[in-house]
Design a protein around this motif. Structure first.
Motif, short mmCIF file in Angstrom:
data_model
loop_
_atom_site.label_atom_id
_atom_site.label_comp_id
_atom_site.label_asym_id
_atom_site.label_seq_id
_atom_site.Cartn_x
_atom_site.Cartn_y
_atom_site.Cartn_z
N GLY A 1 0.82 -1.20 0.00
CA GLY A 1 0.00 0.00 0.00
C GLY A 1 0.86 1.25 0.00
N ASP A 2 0.26 2.34 0.38
CA ASP A 2 0.97 3.62 0.38
C ASP A 2 1.48 3.96 1.77
OD1 ASP A 2 0.73 4.17 -2.34
OD2 ASP A 2 -1.30 4.93 -2.07
N GLY A 3 1.93 2.97 2.49
CA GLY A 3 2.45 3.19 3.84
C GLY A 3 3.72 4.02 3.82
N GLN A 4 4.29 4.20 4.95
CA GLN A 4 5.46 5.05 5.12
C GLN A 4 6.75 4.27 4.88
OE1 GLN A 4 5.35 8.37 5.63
NE2 GLN A 4 3.16 8.19 5.39
N LEU A 5 7.07 4.02 3.65
CA LEU A 5 8.34 3.39 3.31
C LEU A 5 9.30 4.47 2.84
CD1 LEU A 5 7.14 0.23 1.33
CD2 LEU A 5 7.87 0.37 3.70
N THR B 1 6.36 10.57 -2.51
CA THR B 1 5.93 11.49 -1.47
C THR B 1 7.07 11.65 -0.47
OG1 THR B 1 3.68 10.70 -1.74
CG2 THR B 1 4.14 11.98 0.24
N PRO B 2 7.87 12.72 -0.62
CA PRO B 2 9.00 12.89 0.29
C PRO B 2 8.54 12.99 1.75
CG PRO B 2 9.16 14.40 -1.57
CD PRO B 2 7.80 13.77 -1.61
N GLY B 3 9.35 12.47 2.60
CA GLY B 3 9.04 12.53 4.01
C GLY B 3 10.19 11.98 4.82
N GLY B 4 10.02 11.92 6.09
CA GLY B 4 11.06 11.42 6.97
C GLY B 4 12.04 12.52 7.33
#
Length: 102
Positions: A53-57, A92-95
Motif C-alpha cells: 500500500g501507500d504506507g510510510q516506506l 511522497t517525500p518525508g522522513g
C-alpha cells in the motif's frame, strides 16, 4: 516480484531509456556498469510500495536519487508503473534528514 524479474525489468527500462545511464551515473557518482544494479533496487523498492500500500516506506538515499532520475522520464515512469503495478506510484517525500541520508 522475484529477484530475476527486477533485474530484467531494470534492464528493459534502460534499453528503452538509454539517457538514464548518464543521468544515474551523475546522480550517484558511479560508473555505467553500476546503473543496472542501482535501477534494480528502485524497481525492488517500487514493488515493496505496491505490495504494502501507500504506507510510510522510506528509500535509502541512493535509491531515492536513482528513483528521481527515473521519475523525470515521466512517460516511461508512468507506463512502467501502470504496466507492472496497475497504478502510478507517487513519490511522497518525508522522513527526517537522517532517515533520508542513510
Amino acid at each position: 516480484m522475484p529477484e530475476l524479474a527486477t533485474a530484467d525489468l531494470a534492464s528493459q527500462v534502460l534499453a528503452d531509456n538509454p539517457v538514464l545511464y548518464d543521468k544515474i551515473t551523475a546522480a550517484i557518482d558511479c560508473n555505467r556498469n553500476d546503473v543496472p544494479v542501482a535501477l534494480k533496487e528502485v524497481v525492488r523498492f517500487l514493488s515493496l510500495i505496491a505490495s504494502h500500500g501507500d504506507g510510510q516506506l522510506t528509500p535509502s538515499h541512493r535509491v531515492d536519487l536513482v528513483w528521481h532520475e527515473f521519475i523525470l522520464c515521466t512517460r516511461a515512469y508512468i507506463e512502467f508503473c501502470n504496466k507492472h503495478f496497475d497504478r502510478m506510484i507517487h513519490h511522497t517525500p518525508g522522513g527526517s534528514k537522517e532517515d533520508n541520508q542513510s
